[in-house]
Design an enzyme around this catalytic site. Structure first.
Site, short mmCIF file in Angstrom:
data_model
loop_
_atom_site.label_atom_id
_atom_site.label_comp_id
_atom_site.label_asym_id
_atom_site.label_seq_id
_atom_site.Cartn_x
_atom_site.Cartn_y
_atom_site.Cartn_z
N GLY A 218 -23.65 78.61 45.18
CA GLY A 218 -22.69 79.71 45.29
C GLY A 218 -21.51 79.56 44.38
O GLY A 218 -20.47 80.21 44.58
N GLU A 259 -28.31 73.82 44.84
CA GLU A 259 -29.32 74.82 44.48
C GLU A 259 -28.70 75.94 43.65
O GLU A 259 -28.68 77.10 44.05
CB GLU A 259 -29.95 75.40 45.76
CG GLU A 259 -30.64 74.34 46.61
CD GLU A 259 -31.05 74.87 47.98
OE1 GLU A 259 -30.57 75.96 48.37
OE2 GLU A 259 -31.84 74.19 48.65
N PRO A 260 -28.19 75.62 42.48
CA PRO A 260 -27.54 76.65 41.66
C PRO A 260 -28.55 77.58 40.99
O PRO A 260 -29.60 77.15 40.51
CB PRO A 260 -26.79 75.83 40.61
CG PRO A 260 -27.63 74.59 40.46
CD PRO A 260 -28.17 74.30 41.84
N GLY A 261 -28.24 78.85 40.98
CA GLY A 261 -29.03 79.82 40.23
C GLY A 261 -28.12 80.51 39.23
O GLY A 261 -28.17 80.27 38.04
N ARG A 298 -27.84 95.60 39.37
CA ARG A 298 -26.71 94.97 40.06
C ARG A 298 -25.45 95.85 40.13
O ARG A 298 -24.80 95.91 41.18
CB ARG A 298 -26.38 93.61 39.44
CG ARG A 298 -27.50 92.58 39.60
CD ARG A 298 -27.13 91.24 38.99
NE ARG A 298 -26.14 90.55 39.78
CZ ARG A 298 -24.91 90.28 39.37
NH1 ARG A 298 -24.50 90.66 38.17
NH2 ARG A 298 -24.07 89.63 40.15
N TYR A 302 -24.61 96.48 44.15
CA TYR A 302 -23.44 95.94 44.83
C TYR A 302 -22.21 95.81 43.94
O TYR A 302 -21.38 94.91 44.12
CB TYR A 302 -23.73 94.61 45.54
CG TYR A 302 -24.60 93.61 44.80
CD1 TYR A 302 -24.15 92.94 43.68
CD2 TYR A 302 -25.87 93.28 45.29
CE1 TYR A 302 -24.94 92.01 43.04
CE2 TYR A 302 -26.67 92.35 44.66
CZ TYR A 302 -26.19 91.71 43.53
OH TYR A 302 -26.99 90.78 42.90
N CYS A 328 -33.14 109.45 36.55
CA CYS A 328 -32.80 110.80 36.99
C CYS A 328 -32.01 110.80 38.30
O CYS A 328 -32.34 111.51 39.25
CB CYS A 328 -34.05 111.66 37.12
SG CYS A 328 -35.18 111.11 38.39
N GLU A 329 -31.04 109.95 38.39
CA GLU A 329 -30.01 109.96 39.41
C GLU A 329 -28.88 109.10 38.86
O GLU A 329 -29.01 108.48 37.81
CB GLU A 329 -30.52 109.42 40.75
CG GLU A 329 -31.09 108.02 40.73
CD GLU A 329 -31.68 107.63 42.08
OE1 GLU A 329 -30.89 107.15 42.91
OE2 GLU A 329 -32.88 107.79 42.28
N TYR A 356 -30.34 87.41 38.38
CA TYR A 356 -30.62 88.57 39.24
C TYR A 356 -30.61 89.88 38.46
O TYR A 356 -30.22 90.92 38.99
CB TYR A 356 -29.60 88.62 40.40
CG TYR A 356 -29.57 87.34 41.18
CD1 TYR A 356 -30.58 87.02 42.07
CD2 TYR A 356 -28.56 86.40 40.97
CE1 TYR A 356 -30.58 85.82 42.76
CE2 TYR A 356 -28.55 85.19 41.65
CZ TYR A 356 -29.56 84.91 42.54
OH TYR A 356 -29.57 83.71 43.21
#
Length: 409
Positions: A218, A259-261, A298, A302, A328-329, A356
């Site tokens: 995180g 556990e880094p991503g 992304r 969010y 188309c939105e 991500y």
């Protein structure tokens, strides 16, 4: 990476295009291992969900990384990339017992995050080593969508359920070899993380045969100039001291796991897209690109921020644009952004596109997904071909309506 290199890659491989800088991934990996170099045992398990391309996994393996996986498919990718099963930890949520047992049979480290599955698995496989995911009920991240250690989270076994957990372990005689937490992305306050770590240390003292303590990850990365980020060097000093002290209290050295991503791959990623149209309305200038939230969701999902720059005119006079896609939105990447003057045909670059981004891409609007390139040793290497229309329809079964029996009258 230099602007000229990115433009060359867009010319060579087309757009839209994902580019990953191997040197940046390595620098981030080394930064983390250096920060915790005084820990007797350290393991970095890369979070596959952030960016799961097999070539990226193989590169991280060369650096010494293990893997953090959340599905049997990610486990299979890791094995294909050459990881030994014992270098992979599997932390699912809400999956079937059959999937967990299938992964366990591969020799991968199992991490269980709910009491029901823990009891079922322990009753059937008491000798299989299991890690337990604890929910410390600590809000360490800044976005509720990606913070998973708070009290309302679906993840982990509540720290308040420890008596029940211990009773299951005692009744089944199962072997607990690790304990784990993950507060979620964007840790803003190191002291809050250290507070959560103390909860995990207290929980760990209940188990006498641990091999490792896993603190998840995180770590926040910067998204814009002068943006706040996790001070991993300070965290390294403080957590190393406390971890080594706990190991003395515990009676033997344990392995400290992360556990880094996002921390490893976010800043290494660039998303390149070509401007199809510049559209002036009564109030806004839109720069419409050859992509949409089918490739980079992304910002719409969010509200994430991705710095956008015009690679084709980096020193041009700045104007205000809303950068939008072709879905188309509404699919807005950035509203009212100050960007060097944009013309149709220009290549725009989205920063922090390593984590991500491609992994959440889709075929929405029946659009194909982009190619991926790894920039390694001064050269771009294609690591995923651009999809074609054939890829979209490959798994579809076309029904022969003439052969379908008519409904009985």
């Amino acid at each position: 990476m230099e602007t000229t290199h990115l433009l060359q890659l867009a010319e060579e491989f087309g757009s839209p295009l994902y580019v990953y800088d191997a040197a940046k991934i390595e620098a981030q990996y080394n930064r983390l291992t250096t920060a915790f170099s005084k820990v007797n045992g350290l393991r970095i398990n890369y979070a596959v969900k952030a960016l799961s391309n097999i070539s990226v996994l193989k590169f991280l393996k060369q650096l010494g990384s293990g893997l953090d996986t959340v599905s049997i498919q990610e486990v299979q990718l890791g094995l294909m990339a050459g990881y030994a099963p014992e270098k992979i930890i599997y932390t699912p949520n809400g999956v079937s017992m059959e999937e967990i047992e299938e992964v366990a049979a591969l020799g991968v480290q199992i991490n269980i995050d709910n009491l029901s599955i823990l009891e079922q698995f322990g009753a059937k496989h008491p000798s299989t080593p299991v890690c337990i995911r604890i929910n410390p009920h600590v809000m360490a991240g800044g976005n509720s969508n990606i913070s998973v250690g708070h009290i309302d989270s679906k993840f982990g076994i509540s720290i308040h359920q420890m008596p029940h957990l211990l009773r299951i372990v005692e009744n089944t005689g199962m072997h607990i070899n690790g304990i784990h937490m993950h507060t979620g992305s964007d840790i803003l306050d190191i002291e809050v993380f250290l507070y959560a770590a103390e909860i995990l240390f207290k929980a760990a003292s209940n188990f006498k045969e641990l091999d490792f303590i896993d603190f998840g990850s995180g770590f926040k990365v910067p998204y814009k100039k002068d943006d706040i980020q996790t001070n991993v060097e300070e965290l390294g000093k403080k957590l190393t001291k406390r971890f080594n002290s706990f190991c003395k209290e515990y009676g033997r050295d344990l392995t400290l796991c992360f556990e880094p991503g996002k921390f490893l791959v976010s800043e290494a990623g660039y998303f390149l897209a070509r401007v199809n149209v510049v559209k002036q309305t009564t109030s806004t200038v839109f720069a419409g690109i050859d992509s949409g939230f089918n490739h980079l969701i992304r910002p719409m999902l969010y509200g994430s921020y991705h710095h956008i720059e015009n690679l084709s005119n980096p020193k041009g006079k700045e104007r205000f644009y809303s950068v939008v896609g072709y879905i188309c939105e509404t699919d807005t990447f950035g509203s009212n952004r100050r960007i060097a003057e944009i013309k149709e045909g220009d290549i725009l670059c989205f920063r922090n596109a390593g984590a991500y981004c491609f992994s959440m891409a889709s075929n929405y609007n029946s659009r194909t997904r982009p190619a991926e390139v790894l920039w390694l040793n001064g050269k771009g290497h294609l690591i995923r071909e651009r999809e074609t229309f054939d890829d979209i329809i490959r798994r579809q079964v076309v029904l022969d309506f003439d052969a379908v029996p008519a409904l009985a009258e």
